[in-house]
Design a protein around this motif. Structure first.
Motif, PDB file in Angstrom:
ATOM      1  N   ARG A   1       0.856  -1.183   0.000  1.00 29.31           N
ATOM      2  CA  ARG A   1       0.000   0.000   0.000  1.00 29.31           C
ATOM      3  C   ARG A   1       0.895   1.235   0.000  1.00 29.31           C
ATOM      4  N   ALA A   2       0.641   2.134  -0.953  1.00 30.31           N
ATOM      5  CA  ALA A   2       1.470   3.323  -1.061  1.00 30.31           C
ATOM      6  C   ALA A   2       0.645   4.491  -1.560  1.00 30.31           C
ATOM      7  N   LYS A   3       1.092   5.698  -1.276  1.00 30.06           N
ATOM      8  CA  LYS A   3       0.440   6.892  -1.793  1.00 30.06           C
ATOM      9  C   LYS A   3       0.651   7.022  -3.298  1.00 30.06           C
ATOM     10  N   GLU A   4       1.829   6.611  -3.745  1.00 26.67           N
ATOM     11  CA  GLU A   4       2.148   6.749  -5.166  1.00 26.67           C
ATOM     12  C   GLU A   4       3.297   5.813  -5.500  1.00 26.67           C
ATOM     13  N   VAL A   5       3.268   5.274  -6.702  1.00 26.46           N
ATOM     14  CA  VAL A   5       4.352   4.441  -7.213  1.00 26.46           C
ATOM     15  C   VAL A   5       4.835   5.051  -8.522  1.00 26.46           C
ATOM     16  N   LYS A   6       6.105   5.333  -8.600  1.00 25.56           N
ATOM     17  CA  LYS A   6       6.683   5.914  -9.806  1.00 25.56           C
ATOM     18  C   LYS A   6       7.516   4.858 -10.513  1.00 25.56           C
ATOM     19  N   VAL A   7       7.168   4.587 -11.760  1.00 23.32           N
ATOM     20  CA  VAL A   7       7.854   3.563 -12.547  1.00 23.32           C
ATOM     21  C   VAL A   7       8.488   4.231 -13.763  1.00 23.32           C
ATOM     22  N   GLU A   8       9.750   3.972 -13.982  1.00 20.82           N
ATOM     23  CA  GLU A   8      10.458   4.510 -15.137  1.00 20.82           C
ATOM     24  C   GLU A   8      10.639   3.399 -16.162  1.00 20.82           C
ATOM     25  N   SER A   9       9.966   3.541 -17.313  1.00 17.56           N
ATOM     26  CA  SER A   9      10.048   2.508 -18.352  1.00 17.56           C
ATOM     27  C   SER A   9       9.741   3.140 -19.700  1.00 17.56           C
ATOM     28  N   GLY A  10       9.706   2.313 -20.748  1.00 16.70           N
ATOM     29  CA  GLY A  10       9.368   2.801 -22.079  1.00 16.70           C
ATOM     30  C   GLY A  10       7.899   3.187 -22.178  1.00 16.70           C
ATOM     31  N   TRP A  11       7.541   3.915 -23.247  1.00 21.02           N
ATOM     32  CA  TRP A  11       6.162   4.366 -23.406  1.00 21.02           C
ATOM     33  C   TRP A  11       5.685   3.990 -24.804  1.00 21.02           C
ATOM     34  N   ALA A  12       4.427   4.278 -25.138  1.00 18.86           N
ATOM     35  CA  ALA A  12       3.821   3.722 -26.365  1.00 18.86           C
ATOM     36  C   ALA A  12       3.464   4.788 -27.395  1.00 18.86           C
ATOM     37  N   ASP A  13       4.136   5.912 -27.395  1.00 21.83           N
ATOM     38  CA  ASP A  13       3.801   6.967 -28.361  1.00 21.83           C
ATOM     39  C   ASP A  13       4.164   6.593 -29.801  1.00 21.83           C
ATOM     40  N   PHE A  14       4.896   5.490 -29.960  1.00 23.86           N
ATOM     41  CA  PHE A  14       5.243   5.042 -31.311  1.00 23.86           C
ATOM     42  C   PHE A  14       3.989   4.724 -32.135  1.00 23.86           C
ATOM     43  N   VAL A  15       2.847   4.493 -31.466  1.00 22.79           N
ATOM     44  CA  VAL A  15       1.603   4.177 -32.178  1.00 22.79           C
ATOM     45  C   VAL A  15       1.187   5.335 -33.087  1.00 22.79           C
ATOM     46  N   PHE A  16       1.513   6.551 -32.695  1.00 18.02           N
ATOM     47  CA  PHE A  16       1.071   7.731 -33.451  1.00 18.02           C
ATOM     48  C   PHE A  16       2.065   8.146 -34.542  1.00 18.02           C
ATOM     49  N   LYS A  17       3.130   7.374 -34.698  1.00 17.29           N
ATOM     50  CA  LYS A  17       4.077   7.701 -35.759  1.00 17.29           C
ATOM     51  C   LYS A  17       3.518   7.255 -37.114  1.00 17.29           C
ATOM     52  N   PRO A  18       3.866   7.997 -38.188  1.00 13.90           N
ATOM     53  CA  PRO A  18       3.270   7.711 -39.508  1.00 13.90           C
ATOM     54  C   PRO A  18       3.530   6.306 -40.027  1.00 13.90           C
ATOM     55  N   ASP A  19       4.669   5.716 -39.642  1.00 15.01           N
ATOM     56  CA  ASP A  19       5.008   4.402 -40.184  1.00 15.01           C
ATOM     57  C   ASP A  19       4.452   3.243 -39.353  1.00 15.01           C
ATOM     58  N   TYR A  20       3.634   3.546 -38.324  1.00 14.01           N
ATOM     59  CA  TYR A  20       3.080   2.469 -37.499  1.00 14.01           C
ATOM     60  C   TYR A  20       2.006   1.719 -38.282  1.00 14.01           C
ATOM     61  N   GLN A  21       2.111   0.405 -38.270  1.00 15.65           N
ATOM     62  CA  GLN A  21       1.168  -0.437 -39.008  1.00 15.65           C
ATOM     63  C   GLN A  21       0.031  -0.855 -38.087  1.00 15.65           C
TER      64      GLN A  21
END
Length: 292
Positions: free
Chosen positions: A194-214
């Motif tokens: 149980r915690a007030k907040e958990v901060k996780v540093e990892s990759g993200w998924a913005d590549f979906v909005f790139k023009p070459d995403y299939q």
């Protein structure tokens, strides 16, 4: 005659008390005068065993405080108790100053050969020094540099460090286990966090909005779900039950699916708008025909 004997004895007692007279037996001398000392005499070598010394701390009684002859032959230890009867004895090494309780040859300032019970509220360690013992010498508690307190200093205890009844365990590899003795990650918790907040540093998924995403066609996604029973690139229920999930990785995957869903909605919106334009045009044409 009787009075004469009494007077003579009295004078002898006064003489002994007034001057530094010695009553010498075969091995023991008791001296009363400048110093008050119980002294052992052996082959003309004097060993002061116990006494007070004028010029020193006058409130103290010294045990083996002074040896006036060859230091190589002087007393080396003071023992209180009888080591031959068990471990209930105290030994002081006069050459090193080390004290042993139930230990005949203490290698440190204080070595206790049994259970030590401290009735005080604090256990105080002095400031860091250059000498903290040798590696592997079971340094359980060390006051180190930057005013830090170290448990199991430099992993002297190769099995790790346990706090409580296996509640907290630190492995030699630096892994921490809470209610587990076999942590395989930097932190393994066998229970609820149980915690007030958990901060996780990892990759993200913005590549979906790139023009070459299939972006997969919805028909292909539908077929995958029908065959496998879960979304593409998302673990199954069985996999999660067996292996758990990485919070950072799973959040990125879920965001990827949300972003893909957003693209599908945008695509559907364009189709709906085009269809609406067609419907509006058709309604206009129909109305024109009716008005003729």
């Amino acid at each position: 005659m009787r009075k004469t004997c009494i007077v003579t004895i009295s004078l002898c007692i006064i003489s002994i008390a007034t001057y530094s007279q010695e009553l010498v037996g075969s091995r023991i001398t008791i001296k009363d005068g400048w110093d008050n000392v119980l002294r052992s005499v052996d082959l003309n070598r004097g060993y002061d065993l116990i006494g007070t010394y004028r010029g020193w701390d006058t409130t103290a009684i010294y045990i083996a405080g002074y040896n006036k002859t060859n230091s190589s032959l002087s007393t080396r230890k003071v023992i209180i108790g009888n080591p031959s009867l068990g471990s209930n004895y105290l030994m002081v090494n006069l050459q090193t100053g080390n004290v042993g309780i139930g230990v005949s040859n203490p290698q440190y300032s204080l070595v206790v050969g049994g259970v030590a019970h401290f009735l005080g509220s604090d256990l105080k360690l002095s400031a860091p020094s250059a000498d903290r013992g040798n590696p592997g010498s079971a340094r359980a508690l060390v006051h180190y540099t930057n005013n830090t307190l170290h448990l199991n200093f430099l992993d002297d205890f190769s099995g790790g460090t346990i706090i409580g009844a296996n509640h907290l365990f630190v492995s030699p590899q630096g892994n921490i286990g809470v209610n587990t003795m076999t942590p395989t990650n930097k932190l393994d918790v066998n229970g609820t966090i149980r915690a007030k907040e958990v901060k996780v540093e990892s990759g993200w998924a913005d590549f979906v909005f790139k023009p070459d995403y299939q972006l997969k066609p919805l028909s292909e996604v539908e077929q995958f779900i029908s065959t496998n029973g879960h979304l593409p690139e998302i673990p199954t229920e069985k996999e999660v039950a067996q292996n758990g999930v990485s919070i950072g990785e799973m959040n990125a995957k879920l965001l990827q699916k949300v972003e893909e869903l957003t693209l599908y909605l945008i695509e559907q919106k364009k189709i709906i708008e085009k269809q609406q334009q067609q419907i509006t045009k058709m309604n206009t044409e129909i109305q024109t025909l009716k008005d003729k």
